[in-house]
Design a protein around this motif. Structure first.
Motif, mmCIF file in Angstrom:
data_model
loop_
_atom_site.group_PDB
_atom_site.id
_atom_site.type_symbol
_atom_site.label_atom_id
_atom_site.label_comp_id
_atom_site.label_asym_id
_atom_site.label_seq_id
_atom_site.Cartn_x
_atom_site.Cartn_y
_atom_site.Cartn_z
ATOM 1 N N GLY A 1 0.836 -1.183 0.000
ATOM 2 C CA GLY A 1 0.000 0.000 0.000
ATOM 3 C C GLY A 1 0.873 1.235 0.000
ATOM 4 N N ARG A 2 0.208 2.381 -0.195
ATOM 5 C CA ARG A 2 0.949 3.639 -0.183
ATOM 6 C C ARG A 2 -0.003 4.775 0.160
ATOM 7 N NH1 ARG A 2 1.469 6.305 -5.821
ATOM 8 N NH2 ARG A 2 -0.504 5.754 -6.761
ATOM 9 N N PHE A 3 0.588 5.884 0.532
ATOM 10 C CA PHE A 3 -0.167 7.110 0.783
ATOM 11 C C PHE A 3 0.189 8.082 -0.333
ATOM 12 C CE2 PHE A 3 0.392 5.038 4.841
ATOM 13 C CZ PHE A 3 -0.906 5.033 5.330
ATOM 14 N N THR A 4 -0.831 8.610 -0.991
ATOM 15 C CA THR A 4 -0.595 9.469 -2.154
ATOM 16 C C THR A 4 -0.590 10.955 -1.816
ATOM 17 O OG1 THR A 4 -2.955 9.495 -2.697
ATOM 18 C CG2 THR A 4 -1.614 7.747 -3.703
ATOM 19 N N LEU B 1 -4.102 10.300 5.853
ATOM 20 C CA LEU B 1 -4.378 8.866 5.953
ATOM 21 C C LEU B 1 -5.494 8.408 5.019
ATOM 22 C CD1 LEU B 1 -3.978 8.428 9.799
ATOM 23 C CD2 LEU B 1 -2.363 7.803 8.000
ATOM 24 N N ALA B 2 -6.399 9.306 4.644
ATOM 25 C CA ALA B 2 -7.470 8.932 3.709
ATOM 26 C C ALA B 2 -6.926 8.656 2.315
ATOM 27 C CB ALA B 2 -8.535 10.026 3.650
ATOM 28 N N SER B 3 -5.680 9.049 2.040
ATOM 29 C CA SER B 3 -5.099 8.848 0.714
ATOM 30 C C SER B 3 -4.495 7.455 0.545
ATOM 31 C CB SER B 3 -4.038 9.924 0.434
ATOM 32 O OG SER B 3 -2.856 9.688 1.185
ATOM 33 N N VAL B 4 -4.737 6.558 1.498
ATOM 34 C CA VAL B 4 -4.180 5.208 1.414
ATOM 35 C C VAL B 4 -4.729 4.483 0.184
ATOM 36 C CG1 VAL B 4 -5.939 4.104 2.903
ATOM 37 C CG2 VAL B 4 -3.623 3.138 2.731
ATOM 38 N N GLU B 5 -3.835 3.809 -0.522
ATOM 39 C CA GLU B 5 -4.200 3.008 -1.694
ATOM 40 C C GLU B 5 -3.435 1.700 -1.644
ATOM 41 O OE1 GLU B 5 -3.362 5.061 -5.326
ATOM 42 O OE2 GLU B 5 -4.947 6.546 -5.021
ATOM 43 N N SER B 6 -4.183 0.587 -1.771
ATOM 44 C CA SER B 6 -3.542 -0.723 -1.763
ATOM 45 C C SER B 6 -3.929 -1.566 -2.970
ATOM 46 C CB SER B 6 -3.903 -1.481 -0.483
ATOM 47 O OG SER B 6 -5.283 -1.830 -0.509
ATOM 48 N N GLY B 7 -4.677 -0.964 -3.893
ATOM 49 C CA GLY B 7 -5.099 -1.708 -5.074
ATOM 50 C C GLY B 7 -6.417 -2.428 -4.907
ATOM 51 N N ASP B 8 -7.065 -2.284 -3.760
ATOM 52 C CA ASP B 8 -8.352 -2.922 -3.514
ATOM 53 C C ASP B 8 -9.233 -1.961 -2.732
ATOM 54 O OD1 ASP B 8 -10.135 -4.631 -1.496
ATOM 55 O OD2 ASP B 8 -9.777 -5.863 -3.283
ATOM 56 N N ARG B 9 -10.311 -1.525 -3.336
ATOM 57 C CA ARG B 9 -11.161 -0.497 -2.717
ATOM 58 C C ARG B 9 -11.742 -0.942 -1.376
ATOM 59 N NH1 ARG B 9 -15.137 3.550 -5.554
ATOM 60 N NH2 ARG B 9 -16.061 4.465 -3.708
ATOM 61 N N THR B 10 -12.178 -2.196 -1.300
ATOM 62 C CA THR B 10 -12.743 -2.699 -0.045
ATOM 63 C C THR B 10 -11.701 -2.670 1.063
ATOM 64 O OG1 THR B 10 -14.289 -4.100 -1.253
ATOM 65 C CG2 THR B 10 -13.886 -4.669 1.046
ATOM 66 N N ASP C 1 -11.030 0.994 2.089
ATOM 67 C CA ASP C 1 -12.100 1.498 2.961
ATOM 68 C C ASP C 1 -11.960 0.935 4.373
ATOM 69 O OD1 ASP C 1 -13.151 3.028 0.913
ATOM 70 O OD2 ASP C 1 -14.728 1.582 0.398
ATOM 71 N N HIS C 2 -11.559 -0.332 4.473
ATOM 72 C CA HIS C 2 -11.352 -0.930 5.796
ATOM 73 C C HIS C 2 -10.179 -0.251 6.510
ATOM 74 C CE1 HIS C 2 -10.756 -4.768 8.417
ATOM 75 N NE2 HIS C 2 -11.454 -3.845 9.049
ATOM 76 N N LEU C 3 -9.109 0.041 5.792
ATOM 77 C CA LEU C 3 -7.971 0.735 6.404
ATOM 78 C C LEU C 3 -8.357 2.134 6.895
ATOM 79 C CD1 LEU C 3 -5.138 -0.301 3.927
ATOM 80 C CD2 LEU C 3 -5.333 -0.959 6.337
ATOM 81 N N ARG C 4 -9.286 2.777 6.203
ATOM 82 C CA ARG C 4 -9.742 4.124 6.602
ATOM 83 C C ARG C 4 -10.705 4.077 7.791
ATOM 84 N NH1 ARG C 4 -10.497 4.383 0.745
ATOM 85 N NH2 ARG C 4 -8.651 5.405 -0.126
ATOM 86 N N SER C 5 -11.278 2.918 8.061
ATOM 87 C CA SER C 5 -12.326 2.774 9.078
ATOM 88 C C SER C 5 -11.758 2.811 10.495
ATOM 89 C CB SER C 5 -13.070 1.452 8.867
ATOM 90 O OG SER C 5 -12.293 0.360 9.354
ATOM 91 N N GLY C 6 -12.658 2.746 11.471
ATOM 92 C CA GLY C 6 -12.273 2.729 12.873
ATOM 93 C C GLY C 6 -11.444 1.519 13.267
ATOM 94 N N ASP C 7 -11.491 0.444 12.471
ATOM 95 C CA ASP C 7 -10.664 -0.727 12.764
ATOM 96 C C ASP C 7 -9.174 -0.427 12.618
ATOM 97 O OD1 ASP C 7 -12.810 -2.383 13.327
ATOM 98 O OD2 ASP C 7 -12.887 -3.261 11.317
ATOM 99 N N PHE C 8 -8.843 0.543 11.764
ATOM 100 C CA PHE C 8 -7.448 0.877 11.529
ATOM 101 C C PHE C 8 -7.202 2.368 11.770
ATOM 102 C CE2 PHE C 8 -7.743 -3.196 9.335
ATOM 103 C CZ PHE C 8 -6.582 -3.815 9.768
ATOM 104 N N PHE C 9 -7.128 3.176 10.700
ATOM 105 C CA PHE C 9 -6.715 4.574 10.837
ATOM 106 C C PHE C 9 -7.797 5.496 11.399
ATOM 107 C CE2 PHE C 9 -3.840 3.294 7.205
ATOM 108 C CZ PHE C 9 -2.722 3.164 8.007
#
Length: 192
Positions: free
Chosen positions: A46-49, A72-81, A84-92
């Protein structure tokens, strides 16, 4: 040390290094990436853009400083789902904690390589991070900007910042690795 006020580089102990002063990281030519493991086997990258960072090159390399703000919302890992999980309360938890920050606390340097230690803050938790840094060189772009290029690597335990979401696997182990590899490729533009 050899340098001139208009030179973008200088020679220090027989090694060519960037000139002193402020160098602004070019977000279009910066890769702030990470690698974790899925099922403890597959590497997921993943990366932050969206990164706003400045490198202040000191007269002595040890006096240099780095500051960065990562959206942190700029995270991209090649999979939208997954993103979105990385942006959620479970992670960032980007709604409550939209940015991470990094502020260097020490630099040690030998030739074209060094160690950068700094405070990384994610979700209001600050921990020290150590990065192995390499100066890759200098270039002047077609628009007369002086650019300096660095590469950096390190490892962190994501749980140190409260990023603890995981799932146990029926065969043992965890769905997502705790250890995360950090990988940065940075171009910075000299500021007038």
């Amino acid at each position: 040390m050899t340098t001139s006020p208009t030179s973008a580089t200088r020679e220090l102990n027989g090694v060519v290094l960037p000139a002193t002063g402020a160098w602004k990281v070019d977000p279009g030519h910066a890769e702030v990436g990470f690698v974790g493991r899925h099922f403890m086997l597959t590497k997921v990258r993943g990366r932050f853009t969206d990164v706003d960072a400045t490198v202040e090159i000191g007269e002595r390399p040890e006096d240099s400083r780095v500051t960065a703000v990562i959206n942190l919302a700029s995270v991209e890992s090649g999979d939208r789902t997954r993103d979105d999980h990385l942006r959620s309360g479970d992670f960032f938890d980007v709604e409550k904690h939209p940015t991470a920050t990094f502020t260097s606390t020490s630099v040690s340097w030998d030739g074209t390589a060094g160690t950068l230690v700094g405070d990384l803050t994610i979700k209001e938790v600050t921990r020290s991070v150590t990065l192995a840094v390499e100066y890759l060189g200098y270039a002047r772009d077609p628009w007369d900007n002086d650019r300096t290029v660095f590469s950096a690597r390190g490892k962190v335990n994501r749980e140190d910042w409260g990023l603890t979401w995981n799932m146990p696997l029926p065969t043992g182990g965890l769905l997502v690795s705790k250890e995360i590899e950090l990988s940065l490729e940075i171009e910075a533009i000299r500021q007038a």
